[in-house]
Scaffold this motif. Sequence first.
Motif, short mmCIF file in Angstrom:
data_model
loop_
_atom_site.label_atom_id
_atom_site.label_comp_id
_atom_site.label_asym_id
_atom_site.label_seq_id
_atom_site.Cartn_x
_atom_site.Cartn_y
_atom_site.Cartn_z
N ALA A 10 -16.62 -11.40 21.81
CA ALA A 10 -15.93 -11.81 23.05
C ALA A 10 -14.47 -11.38 23.08
N PRO A 11 -13.68 -11.51 22.01
CA PRO A 11 -12.26 -11.11 22.10
C PRO A 11 -12.10 -9.63 22.45
N PHE A 12 -12.95 -8.78 21.93
CA PHE A 12 -12.85 -7.35 22.23
C PHE A 12 -13.21 -7.09 23.69
N ARG A 13 -14.22 -7.79 24.20
CA ARG A 13 -14.61 -7.60 25.61
C ARG A 13 -13.48 -8.06 26.54
N ARG A 14 -12.85 -9.18 26.20
CA ARG A 14 -11.74 -9.67 27.03
C ARG A 14 -10.58 -8.66 27.04
N ALA A 15 -10.27 -8.11 25.89
CA ALA A 15 -9.17 -7.14 25.80
C ALA A 15 -9.52 -5.87 26.56
N ALA A 16 -10.80 -5.49 26.54
CA ALA A 16 -11.21 -4.27 27.25
C ALA A 16 -11.14 -4.50 28.76
N ALA A 17 -11.38 -5.73 29.21
CA ALA A 17 -11.38 -6.02 30.65
C ALA A 17 -9.95 -6.21 31.19
N ARG A 18 -9.00 -6.53 30.31
CA ARG A 18 -7.63 -6.77 30.77
C ARG A 18 -6.94 -5.47 31.16
N SER A 19 -5.77 -5.64 31.62
CA SER A 19 -5.02 -4.49 32.14
C SER A 19 -4.63 -3.51 31.03
N GLU A 20 -4.62 -3.98 29.78
CA GLU A 20 -4.22 -3.07 28.69
C GLU A 20 -5.21 -1.93 28.57
N ALA A 21 -6.45 -2.21 28.95
CA ALA A 21 -7.47 -1.16 28.84
C ALA A 21 -7.17 -0.01 29.77
N GLY A 22 -6.41 -0.27 30.85
CA GLY A 22 -6.06 0.79 31.78
C GLY A 22 -5.08 1.78 31.19
N ARG A 23 -4.41 1.41 30.14
CA ARG A 23 -3.44 2.30 29.52
C ARG A 23 -4.10 3.33 28.61
N LEU A 24 -5.40 3.26 28.46
CA LEU A 24 -6.12 4.19 27.60
C LEU A 24 -6.33 5.51 28.32
N PRO A 25 -6.46 6.62 27.61
CA PRO A 25 -6.77 7.90 28.24
C PRO A 25 -8.10 7.79 29.00
N PRO A 26 -8.26 8.52 30.10
CA PRO A 26 -9.46 8.35 30.94
C PRO A 26 -10.77 8.68 30.22
N GLU A 27 -10.80 9.72 29.38
CA GLU A 27 -12.06 10.04 28.68
C GLU A 27 -12.42 8.96 27.67
N LEU A 28 -11.39 8.37 27.03
CA LEU A 28 -11.63 7.27 26.09
C LEU A 28 -12.06 6.02 26.84
#
Length: 195
Positions: A9-27
Amino acid sequence: MAASLRVGAPFRRAAARSEAGRLPPELQAELEAALAGEDPRLSFALLRRLHQARREAGSQEFLHELLEDSEIFLPEARKPPRNPELVARLEKIKAQLANEEYKRMTRNINCQEGNRFGTLAVMGRQVRSSKALVVTILNFIVTVAATFACTYLGSQYVFTEMAARVLSAVIVASVVGLAELYVMVRTLEGELGEL
């Protein structure tokens, strides 16, 4: 060997948050594809790239915090089928080793042994030998006693005094006893020599 991990669950929450938008698009696309399934799994290579990208983005969360409820997926190791020839050889060797162990354990056991004193044949010989010895001793005692009695009764015709009759009976019984002992010793010596 572990190839992937089931995310918690912690990883899924972090992936859904806005921080995930800072990742490169292919990643980001690869991460969404990995998390889209019913049983979301991430490969370790993707996890390393995500970790590197989050570091470069300046994330304040550590990787061990994100992977807190995650499980490492360990696929079942499949054993290759055993060679039937090898199995047959191993069974043959096991049987030989078991047979050798059995022979080693039973090498000092004699099935003819009747009891702890030896075989029944040995016991029979010992009984016969002791029986012969008892008969020989009884024969010696009876012979000496009979010689004494005969001499004592027969000497009444020669001697009138009691002391002379007893003395003559003792002397004759002693001579016969010594002769009997000599014969008995020679017989026992011969029997012991045969053993």
